[in-house]
Design a protein around this motif. Structure first.
Motif, PDB file in Angstrom:
ATOM      1  N   HIS A 169       0.797  -1.331  -0.002  1.00 27.81           N
ATOM      2  CA  HIS A 169       0.010  -0.182  -0.155  1.00 27.81           C
ATOM      3  C   HIS A 169       1.053   1.419   0.072  1.00 27.81           C
ATOM      4  CE1 HIS A 169      -3.036   3.050   1.154  1.00 27.81           C
ATOM      5  NE2 HIS A 169      -3.986   2.218   0.820  1.00 27.81           N
ATOM      6  N   PRO A 170       0.650   2.473  -0.744  1.00 28.17           N
ATOM      7  CA  PRO A 170       1.303   3.529  -0.706  1.00 28.17           C
ATOM      8  C   PRO A 170       1.493   4.120   0.513  1.00 28.17           C
ATOM      9  CG  PRO A 170      -0.730   3.612  -2.465  1.00 28.17           C
ATOM     10  CD  PRO A 170      -0.697   2.524  -1.582  1.00 28.17           C
ATOM     11  N   ARG A 171       0.505   3.715   1.472  1.00 23.72           N
ATOM     12  CA  ARG A 171       0.700   4.340   3.025  1.00 23.72           C
ATOM     13  C   ARG A 171       2.115   3.751   3.404  1.00 23.72           C
ATOM     14  NH1 ARG A 171      -4.161   4.945   6.714  1.00 23.72           N
ATOM     15  NH2 ARG A 171      -2.596   4.766   8.640  1.00 23.72           N
ATOM     16  N   VAL A 172       2.054   2.525   3.310  1.00 21.09           N
ATOM     17  CA  VAL A 172       3.207   1.619   3.887  1.00 21.09           C
ATOM     18  C   VAL A 172       4.656   2.040   3.171  1.00 21.09           C
ATOM     19  CG1 VAL A 172       4.080  -0.730   4.031  1.00 21.09           C
ATOM     20  CG2 VAL A 172       1.710  -0.241   4.403  1.00 21.09           C
ATOM     21  N   LEU A 173       4.508   2.133   1.972  1.00 19.48           N
ATOM     22  CA  LEU A 173       5.737   2.590   1.089  1.00 19.48           C
ATOM     23  C   LEU A 173       6.010   3.959   1.616  1.00 19.48           C
ATOM     24  CD1 LEU A 173       5.037   1.596  -2.517  1.00 19.48           C
ATOM     25  CD2 LEU A 173       6.887   0.631  -0.914  1.00 19.48           C
ATOM     26  N   SER A 174       5.380   4.829   1.885  1.00 17.97           N
ATOM     27  CA  SER A 174       5.484   6.245   2.450  1.00 17.97           C
ATOM     28  C   SER A 174       6.159   6.456   3.859  1.00 17.97           C
ATOM     29  CB  SER A 174       4.526   7.188   2.106  1.00 17.97           C
ATOM     30  OG  SER A 174       4.246   7.914   3.318  1.00 17.97           O
ATOM     31  N   ALA A 175       5.456   5.093   4.442  1.00 22.42           N
ATOM     32  CA  ALA A 175       6.012   5.124   6.122  1.00 22.42           C
ATOM     33  C   ALA A 175       7.610   4.889   6.066  1.00 22.42           C
ATOM     34  CB  ALA A 175       5.271   4.365   6.835  1.00 22.42           C
ATOM     35  N   CYS A 234       2.370  -5.262   2.856  1.00 16.81           N
ATOM     36  CA  CYS A 234       3.590  -4.776   3.216  1.00 16.81           C
ATOM     37  C   CYS A 234       4.651  -5.602   2.400  1.00 16.81           C
ATOM     38  CB  CYS A 234       3.875  -5.485   4.711  1.00 16.81           C
ATOM     39  SG  CYS A 234       4.894  -4.386   5.845  1.00 16.81           S
ATOM     40  N   PRO A 235       5.889  -5.040   2.294  1.00 20.83           N
ATOM     41  CA  PRO A 235       6.783  -5.638   1.385  1.00 20.83           C
ATOM     42  C   PRO A 235       7.297  -6.881   2.216  1.00 20.83           C
ATOM     43  CG  PRO A 235       7.574  -3.539   1.625  1.00 20.83           C
ATOM     44  CD  PRO A 235       6.493  -3.788   2.700  1.00 20.83           C
ATOM     45  N   PRO A 236       8.054  -7.980   1.514  1.00 21.79           N
ATOM     46  CA  PRO A 236       8.504  -9.129   2.260  1.00 21.79           C
ATOM     47  C   PRO A 236       9.648  -8.682   3.008  1.00 21.79           C
ATOM     48  CG  PRO A 236       8.749  -9.297  -0.166  1.00 21.79           C
ATOM     49  CD  PRO A 236       8.306  -7.912  -0.034  1.00 21.79           C
ATOM     50  N   GLY A 237       9.851  -9.815   3.897  1.00 26.18           N
ATOM     51  CA  GLY A 237      11.062  -9.585   4.949  1.00 26.18           C
ATOM     52  C   GLY A 237      10.799  -9.675   6.140  1.00 26.18           C
ATOM     53  N   LEU A 238       9.657  -9.275   6.850  1.00 24.95           N
ATOM     54  CA  LEU A 238       9.388  -9.602   8.249  1.00 24.95           C
ATOM     55  C   LEU A 238       8.381 -10.694   8.585  1.00 24.95           C
ATOM     56  CD1 LEU A 238       9.023  -5.841   8.962  1.00 24.95           C
ATOM     57  CD2 LEU A 238      10.828  -7.130   9.534  1.00 24.95           C
ATOM     58  N   SER A 239       8.424 -11.318   9.688  1.00 28.25           N
ATOM     59  CA  SER A 239       7.563 -12.308  10.209  1.00 28.25           C
ATOM     60  C   SER A 239       7.189 -12.186  11.560  1.00 28.25           C
ATOM     61  CB  SER A 239       8.580 -13.652  10.039  1.00 28.25           C
ATOM     62  OG  SER A 239       7.734 -14.828  10.540  1.00 28.25           O
ATOM     63  N   PRO A 240       5.885 -11.690  11.774  1.00 30.72           N
ATOM     64  CA  PRO A 240       5.206 -11.593  12.989  1.00 30.72           C
ATOM     65  C   PRO A 240       5.105 -12.896  13.545  1.00 30.72           C
ATOM     66  CG  PRO A 240       3.762 -10.429  11.334  1.00 30.72           C
ATOM     67  CD  PRO A 240       4.867 -11.142  10.485  1.00 30.72           C
ATOM     68  N   ASN A 292      13.497   0.956   8.942  1.00 37.72           N
ATOM     69  CA  ASN A 292      12.411   1.393   7.936  1.00 37.72           C
ATOM     70  C   ASN A 292      11.284   0.475   7.511  1.00 37.72           C
ATOM     71  OD1 ASN A 292      15.119   3.126   8.088  1.00 37.72           O
ATOM     72  ND2 ASN A 292      13.585   4.327   6.496  1.00 37.72           N
ATOM     73  N   ALA A 293      12.059  -0.820   7.722  1.00 44.07           N
ATOM     74  CA  ALA A 293      11.043  -1.998   7.194  1.00 44.07           C
ATOM     75  C   ALA A 293      10.114  -2.062   8.374  1.00 44.07           C
ATOM     76  CB  ALA A 293      11.805  -3.347   7.136  1.00 44.07           C
ATOM     77  N   LEU A 294      10.343  -1.849   9.722  1.00 43.47           N
ATOM     78  CA  LEU A 294       9.401  -1.855  10.590  1.00 43.47           C
ATOM     79  C   LEU A 294       8.333  -0.591  10.677  1.00 43.47           C
ATOM     80  CD1 LEU A 294      11.827  -3.211  13.275  1.00 43.47           C
ATOM     81  CD2 LEU A 294      10.034  -4.661  12.475  1.00 43.47           C
ATOM     82  N   TYR A 295       8.804   0.493  10.445  1.00 41.43           N
ATOM     83  CA  TYR A 295       8.108   1.694  10.272  1.00 41.43           C
ATOM     84  C   TYR A 295       6.840   0.985   9.475  1.00 41.43           C
ATOM     85  CZ  TYR A 295      11.929   4.688  11.030  1.00 41.43           C
ATOM     86  OH  TYR A 295      13.093   5.462  11.394  1.00 41.43           O
ATOM     87  N   GLY A 296       7.153   0.421   8.241  1.00 38.07           N
ATOM     88  CA  GLY A 296       6.131  -0.054   7.100  1.00 38.07           C
ATOM     89  C   GLY A 296       5.162  -1.033   7.856  1.00 38.07           C
ATOM     90  N   LEU A 297       5.737  -2.065   8.742  1.00 43.05           N
ATOM     91  CA  LEU A 297       4.604  -3.129   9.215  1.00 43.05           C
ATOM     92  C   LEU A 297       3.954  -2.362  10.167  1.00 43.05           C
ATOM     93  CD1 LEU A 297       3.988  -5.842   9.287  1.00 43.05           C
ATOM     94  CD2 LEU A 297       5.787  -6.194  11.148  1.00 43.05           C
ATOM     95  N   LEU A 345      -0.046  -2.596   9.691  1.00 44.00           N
ATOM     96  CA  LEU A 345      -0.892  -2.957  10.913  1.00 44.00           C
ATOM     97  C   LEU A 345      -2.176  -2.033  11.428  1.00 44.00           C
ATOM     98  CD1 LEU A 345       1.772  -5.084  12.782  1.00 44.00           C
ATOM     99  CD2 LEU A 345      -0.277  -6.319  11.650  1.00 44.00           C
ATOM    100  N   LEU A 346      -1.392  -0.562  11.454  1.00 41.99           N
ATOM    101  CA  LEU A 346      -2.418   0.453  11.934  1.00 41.99           C
ATOM    102  C   LEU A 346      -3.564   0.511  10.827  1.00 41.99           C
ATOM    103  CD1 LEU A 346      -2.963   3.056  13.498  1.00 41.99           C
ATOM    104  CD2 LEU A 346      -1.540   4.148  12.041  1.00 41.99           C
ATOM    105  N   MET A 347      -3.309   0.297   9.568  1.00 43.70           N
ATOM    106  CA  MET A 347      -4.372   0.262   8.583  1.00 43.70           C
ATOM    107  C   MET A 347      -5.191  -0.935   8.744  1.00 43.70           C
ATOM    108  SD  MET A 347      -2.344   1.022   5.147  1.00 43.70           S
ATOM    109  CE  MET A 347      -3.439   0.491   4.204  1.00 43.70           C
TER     110      MET A 347
END
Ligand code: PLP
Length: 379
Positions: free
Chosen positions: A31-37, A211-217, A262-267, A271-273
């Protein structure tokens, strides 16, 4: 010392990826909001402003998983690292683990059990069918010393959903811990970690979370925390040892590894969305768009692999119509429409397509766009 000469075969310039529509098995569109975060200023991983954000991230994750587990955090690594983290922490040499295999990812779980010194008892079901609780109960009866029951909630390779609640009840009845894979289900289909009594769960950032790949909740119950604290042997991985990671994600905030800030800002944004939309609304949106896609595909005579009650709304696995060159259709969708859909894996390679409607990719515009593109290619 002189530097080595570097003469690239062709000019290398800034990489600008094309704007695709991602309707495969993941990743889905970000989502663009995630990219911008993610484009906001990088902070140090121990900066107090960042660590405050980490606390919000953990509570948003608890909401998504529907759990009160204190040990809930994102692993710096893809879904496979979340998977391995569960097995490496919970298995000691010789431990028996029942693994349900009805697709590719159950197979990956078996690899994990064996590589970490466990004994895998495999319960096989046909690809495209859910895990059969009766077979699991038979295996539990035959192996009363089983420590863990592991299964995939949403099998991405086939588009089938298994009955997590029933499987977890069985595990409890036979005094077993549970490990559940929710890489494709989190955010797209109902999950109640505490309601179902699941002990260890992992997911991925790149599917229904937009979100982009690379994190695992991941999230672990108190039973797992106690088990890991009282292990006889050290966890066979330094990076994935949750006792050590707790130092960073727990209250002491000591350095463990440099978290991908920065990846964590995206997550956090993703999750906020999800929280703003509401879990039930997100699940309902995934179902609505699945029904729209299904109606369109069926008018083209395209049949689903999985029986209706077990279908995943976010992963539509369908048979390639007879006489159609499946690879060529995918090539044309990508080249002419910038639209990515997925091929079959393993036993299903060349036989099925997988249409993902996950996260922000699950939108009615995408359904219409995809059906129109297919219709033009078929005509
Ligand atoms: N489990 C399931 C059900 C998956 O669909 C995937 C990836 O598609 C994984 C595990 C592994 O996740 P990753 O590719 O992020 O390592």
């Amino acid at each position: 010392m002189a530097t080595q000469d570097f003469r690239p075969e062709k000019k290398i310039s800034i990489f600008y990826p094309p704007q695709r529509v991602l309707m495969g098995p993941g990743p889905s569109d970000t989502h663009p909001r995630v990219l911008s975060a993610m484009a906001r200023p990088t902070l140090g991983h121990l900066d107090p402003v960042f660590t405050d954000m980490m606390e919000e991230l953990k509570s948003l994750m608890r909401y998504a998983f529907q759990t009160a587990n204190l040990l809930t955090f994102p692993v710096s690594g893809p879904g496979s690292v979340g998977m391995e983290m569960c097995f490496v922490n919970m298995i000691e040499p010789g431990d028996k683990v029942i693994v349900c295999r009805n697709g590719v990812f159950g197979g990956r779980m078996i690899e994990n059990v064996e590589r970490h010194g466990g004994v895998a008892i495999v319960v096989d079901d046909k690809w495209g069918e859910p895990v059969d609780p009766q077979k699991v109960e038979d295996a539990l009866k035959k192996n009363p010393d089983t420590k863990i029951l592991a299964f995939v909630h949403a099998e991405t390779s086939t588009g089938v959903q298994s009955d997590a609640k029933t499987l977890s009840e069985l595990a409890k009845r036979y005094d077993c811990l549970t490990i559940m894979d929710t890489v494709t289900s989190l955010g797209g289909t109902p999950i109640y970690i505490d309601g179902w009594g699941i002990d260890a769960v992992y997911s991925g950032s790149q599917k229904c979370l937009s979100c982009p790949p690379g994190l695992s909740p991941v999230s672990f119950s108190e039973r797992v925390v106690d088990l890991v604290k009282n292990r006889k042997h050290k966890v066979h991985s330094w990076f994935m040892d949750i006792n050590l990671l707790l130092g960073y994600w727990g209250s002491s905030r000591t350095y463990h590894h440099t978290a991908p800030t920065n990846a964590l800002y995206g997550l956090h944004e993703a999750l906020l969305m999800l929280y703003e939309e509401g879990l039930e609304h997100s699940w309902a949106r995934h179902m609505r768009n699945h029904k729209a896609l299904k109606a369109g595909l069926q008018t083209m005579g395209i049949e689903y692999v999985v029986a209706e009650p077990y279908r995943l709304p976010q992963l539509n696995a369908v048979h390639v119509p007879v006489g159609v060159d499946e690879k060529e259709v995918r090539r044309r969708l990508l080249a002419e429409y910038n639209l990515e859909i997925g091929a079959g894996l393993g036993d299903f390679a060349g036989k099925i397509w997988r249409f993902g409607l996950m996260g922000t990719s699950s939108r009615v515009e995408n359904v219409v766009f995809c059906l129109n593109a297919l219709e033009k290619i078929f005509s």
